[in-house]
Design a protein around this motif. Structure first.
Motif, mmCIF file in Angstrom:
data_model
loop_
_atom_site.group_PDB
_atom_site.id
_atom_site.type_symbol
_atom_site.label_atom_id
_atom_site.label_comp_id
_atom_site.label_asym_id
_atom_site.label_seq_id
_atom_site.Cartn_x
_atom_site.Cartn_y
_atom_site.Cartn_z
ATOM 1 N N TYR A 234 -7.948 6.314 -10.277
ATOM 2 C CA TYR A 234 -6.864 5.331 -10.336
ATOM 3 C C TYR A 234 -6.464 4.869 -8.931
ATOM 4 O O TYR A 234 -6.207 3.678 -8.701
ATOM 5 C CB TYR A 234 -5.643 5.920 -11.045
ATOM 6 C CG TYR A 234 -5.888 6.270 -12.492
ATOM 7 C CD1 TYR A 234 -6.805 5.557 -13.264
ATOM 8 C CD2 TYR A 234 -5.198 7.320 -13.096
ATOM 9 C CE1 TYR A 234 -7.039 5.880 -14.585
ATOM 10 C CE2 TYR A 234 -5.415 7.652 -14.419
ATOM 11 C CZ TYR A 234 -6.340 6.933 -15.166
ATOM 12 O OH TYR A 234 -6.558 7.266 -16.478
ATOM 13 N N LEU A 235 -6.395 5.819 -7.992
ATOM 14 C CA LEU A 235 -5.982 5.445 -6.642
ATOM 15 C C LEU A 235 -7.005 4.519 -5.990
ATOM 16 O O LEU A 235 -6.641 3.500 -5.393
ATOM 17 C CB LEU A 235 -5.795 6.689 -5.781
ATOM 18 C CG LEU A 235 -5.278 6.343 -4.379
ATOM 19 C CD1 LEU A 235 -3.976 7.045 -4.074
ATOM 20 C CD2 LEU A 235 -6.315 6.672 -3.304
ATOM 21 N N MET A 236 -8.280 4.856 -6.095
ATOM 22 C CA MET A 236 -9.300 4.006 -5.480
ATOM 23 C C MET A 236 -9.372 2.651 -6.167
ATOM 24 O O MET A 236 -9.605 1.627 -5.503
ATOM 25 C CB MET A 236 -10.657 4.708 -5.530
ATOM 26 C CG MET A 236 -10.713 6.015 -4.730
ATOM 27 S SD MET A 236 -10.124 5.846 -3.028
ATOM 28 C CE MET A 236 -11.294 4.663 -2.373
ATOM 29 N N SER B 71 0.831 -1.212 0.000
ATOM 30 C CA SER B 71 0.000 0.000 0.000
ATOM 31 C C SER B 71 0.860 1.255 0.000
ATOM 32 O O SER B 71 0.584 2.213 -0.743
ATOM 33 C CB SER B 71 -0.927 -0.002 1.222
ATOM 34 O OG SER B 71 -1.788 -1.123 1.211
ATOM 35 N N TYR B 72 1.922 1.248 0.813
ATOM 36 C CA TYR B 72 2.810 2.414 0.843
ATOM 37 C C TYR B 72 3.461 2.656 -0.511
ATOM 38 O O TYR B 72 3.515 3.801 -0.998
ATOM 39 C CB TYR B 72 3.883 2.234 1.911
ATOM 40 C CG TYR B 72 5.031 3.200 1.761
ATOM 41 C CD1 TYR B 72 4.867 4.552 2.043
ATOM 42 C CD2 TYR B 72 6.268 2.769 1.294
ATOM 43 C CE1 TYR B 72 5.908 5.449 1.876
ATOM 44 C CE2 TYR B 72 7.319 3.660 1.128
ATOM 45 C CZ TYR B 72 7.130 4.997 1.417
ATOM 46 O OH TYR B 72 8.167 5.874 1.241
ATOM 47 N N LEU B 73 3.953 1.587 -1.139
ATOM 48 C CA LEU B 73 4.592 1.739 -2.449
ATOM 49 C C LEU B 73 3.597 2.271 -3.484
ATOM 50 O O LEU B 73 3.937 3.137 -4.303
ATOM 51 C CB LEU B 73 5.173 0.398 -2.905
ATOM 52 C CG LEU B 73 6.362 -0.129 -2.082
ATOM 53 C CD1 LEU B 73 6.768 -1.505 -2.582
ATOM 54 C CD2 LEU B 73 7.536 0.838 -2.152
ATOM 55 N N PHE B 74 2.374 1.770 -3.432
ATOM 56 C CA PHE B 74 1.364 2.242 -4.378
ATOM 57 C C PHE B 74 1.029 3.706 -4.138
ATOM 58 O O PHE B 74 0.951 4.507 -5.074
ATOM 59 C CB PHE B 74 0.109 1.377 -4.258
ATOM 60 C CG PHE B 74 -1.044 1.868 -5.085
ATOM 61 C CD1 PHE B 74 -0.993 1.848 -6.463
ATOM 62 C CD2 PHE B 74 -2.181 2.376 -4.471
ATOM 63 C CE1 PHE B 74 -2.050 2.311 -7.234
ATOM 64 C CE2 PHE B 74 -3.244 2.836 -5.219
ATOM 65 C CZ PHE B 74 -3.179 2.806 -6.606
ATOM 66 N N PHE B 75 0.844 4.088 -2.873
ATOM 67 C CA PHE B 75 0.552 5.490 -2.562
ATOM 68 C C PHE B 75 1.720 6.391 -2.947
ATOM 69 O O PHE B 75 1.517 7.512 -3.441
ATOM 70 C CB PHE B 75 0.253 5.638 -1.070
ATOM 71 C CG PHE B 75 -0.990 4.918 -0.614
ATOM 72 C CD1 PHE B 75 -2.023 4.663 -1.493
ATOM 73 C CD2 PHE B 75 -1.115 4.490 0.700
ATOM 74 C CE1 PHE B 75 -3.170 3.999 -1.084
ATOM 75 C CE2 PHE B 75 -2.250 3.828 1.124
ATOM 76 C CZ PHE B 75 -3.280 3.572 0.229
ATOM 77 N N ARG C 199 -0.210 12.226 -0.716
ATOM 78 C CA ARG C 199 0.270 12.781 0.539
ATOM 79 C C ARG C 199 0.022 11.802 1.689
ATOM 80 O O ARG C 199 -0.918 11.005 1.650
ATOM 81 C CB ARG C 199 -0.421 14.114 0.823
ATOM 82 C CG ARG C 199 -0.227 15.150 -0.277
ATOM 83 C CD ARG C 199 -0.998 16.411 -0.002
ATOM 84 N NE ARG C 199 -0.489 17.109 1.188
ATOM 85 C CZ ARG C 199 -1.035 18.213 1.690
ATOM 86 N NH1 ARG C 199 -2.107 18.737 1.112
ATOM 87 N NH2 ARG C 199 -0.520 18.785 2.756
ATOM 88 N N TYR C 200 0.880 11.851 2.693
ATOM 89 C CA TYR C 200 0.797 10.988 3.872
ATOM 90 C C TYR C 200 0.860 9.509 3.484
ATOM 91 O O TYR C 200 0.156 8.669 4.063
ATOM 92 C CB TYR C 200 -0.479 11.263 4.677
ATOM 93 C CG TYR C 200 -0.880 12.716 4.733
ATOM 94 C CD1 TYR C 200 -0.093 13.656 5.388
ATOM 95 C CD2 TYR C 200 -2.045 13.158 4.108
ATOM 96 C CE1 TYR C 200 -0.455 14.993 5.425
ATOM 97 C CE2 TYR C 200 -2.412 14.484 4.153
ATOM 98 C CZ TYR C 200 -1.607 15.402 4.805
ATOM 99 O OH TYR C 200 -1.980 16.718 4.844
ATOM 100 N N ALA C 201 1.705 9.175 2.512
ATOM 101 C CA ALA C 201 1.760 7.802 2.004
ATOM 102 C C ALA C 201 2.169 6.820 3.093
ATOM 103 O O ALA C 201 1.579 5.732 3.227
ATOM 104 C CB ALA C 201 2.722 7.719 0.815
ATOM 105 N N ALA C 202 3.195 7.165 3.886
ATOM 106 C CA ALA C 202 3.663 6.245 4.928
ATOM 107 C C ALA C 202 2.593 6.035 5.995
ATOM 108 O O ALA C 202 2.337 4.900 6.418
ATOM 109 C CB ALA C 202 4.949 6.784 5.558
#
Length: 366
Positions: free
Chosen positions: A281-283, A228-232, A238-241
């Motif tokens: 795309y994100l969802m 999930s982190y890599l995708f974000f 923003r706030y990927a981690a």
């Protein structure tokens, strides 16, 4: 009615081993419920020792003595925990503070969007209702108010004394649990009644299942969190981690966790991109991650787990989570499996009569 209850009690509790099992389970549950806060370091150490026993056992098979194996495993475990703490926690902390700071700006952007829809569809929500909701949200999301709440939480949950106790006592307890496992088990048997065959049967059934569940759950958290982190991060979200860690830990609560973490992810994406292709795309990617987790990763990791109906899983999360908080949520499925194992192993009138007949036949043959 009294006679019915009396007969039921005699049928279910006439076996001394069943009574022993009840006392063991009841004693453990009462100790955790009433003295869980005082025994927290001991409970955490027991859980960690249970998980770390497997690599110690593998080292014993190749000729390494238990003291050396316990020392090596504990050193590696502490090193990994330090790397995770020093490398991940500061980034998550910074992003959490940034998210709290940016909440008023997000609220303003959301307000503009909401006002646009209210002007277009006034029959659903009136401007007065929108103003009332916005006033309440601003009060709840006041930056200083949130920061004060965060400081209070940190002041209660992360005091220096508590951290020192856990940092010193827990590793020492884990080491001695691993090093002196046989002596501790032998000594503890003196406090358990001798009629414990039924309890031993339940434990043998649950031992490997609990280990497989916890190991699989840790692996699932790591995989889902990292992916999930890599995708974000690739989406430049923003706030990927922070959101990646939340997504990873959401698997602790079956069915409910994924639903809860979807809301902040969707809100952050909406405030960052609005209704745009990037948001879609994100969802879509997030939905694919959740689908792969439920349909591919979970069957692979938990193939040996006890098959429980989703209704029982959700009920276990609610009950044990309400009793023991985060730990109850984490161990909800093993505890539900324990309840199922106890029910399956509990002697019934038929099984008792069969055992009695077998004993009589053995006595006649002898």
């Amino acid at each position: 009615m009294l006679a019915l209850l009396t007969n039921w009690y005699k049928e279910r509790f006439s076996d001394p081993q069943a009574v022993t099992l009840v006392f063991i389970l009841l004693g453990i549950a009462l100790a955790i419920y009433f003295a869980g806060g005082l025994l927290a370091p001991l409970i955490v150490a027991l859980i960690l020792a249970f998980l770390l026993e497997w690599p110690v056992a593998q080292m014993l098979k190749i000729g390494i003595n238990r003291t050396t194996a316990a020392s090596l495993v504990l050193v590696v475990f502490i090193g990994v925990m330090l790397l995770i703490t020093l490398g991940l926690v500061p980034s998550i902390w910074k992003q959490g503070v940034a998210l709290i700071t940016d909440l008023p700006t997000m609220l303003d952007k959301g307000l503009l969007t909401a006002q646009t829809y209210v002007n277009q569809y006034p029959q659903f929500v009136s401007p007065e209702q929108l103003d009332s909701m916005v006033a309440e949200l601003k009060k709840m999301l006041d930056t200083q108010h949130l920061l004060d709440i965060g400081k209070q939480i940190l002041g209660y949950s992360a005091s220096l004394l508590v951290l020192m106790v856990y940092a010193i006592l827990v590793p020492l307890l884990v080491f001695f649990f691993l090093k002196d496992k046989d002596q501790l088990i032998k000594g503890s048997k003196r406090f358990i009644p001798t009629n414990r065959e039924l309890a031993r049967k339940v434990w043998f059934e649950m031992d490997q299942q609990i280990f497989n569940y916890i190991r699989g759950k840790v692996i699932e958290i790591v995989i889902i969190g990292v992916v999930s982190y890599l995708f974000f991060a690739i989406m430049d979200m923003r706030y990927a981690a922070l959101l990646g860690v939340l997504t990873g830990f959401s698997v602790l609560i079956p069915y409910v966790g994924a639903t809860l973490v979807t809301l902040p992810i969707a809100l952050v994406a909406f405030f960052q991109w609005g209704i745009s292709p990037e948001f879609g795309y994100l969802m879509l990617g997030y939905g694919i991650i959740q689908a792969l987790d439920g349909n591919l990763l979970v069957p692979l990791l938990f193939s040996d787990a006890v098959d429980l109906h989703p209704v029982f899983i959700i009920a276990a999360v609610l009950i044990f989570g309400g009793l023991w908080g985060v730990w109850g949520v984490f161990f909800a499925i093993p505890l539900a499996s324990l309840v199922k194992a106890v029910i399956n192993a509990w002697p019934t009138p038929n099984s008792l009569s069969d055992e009695a007949s077998v004993d009589e036949q053995s006595a006649e043959k002898s």
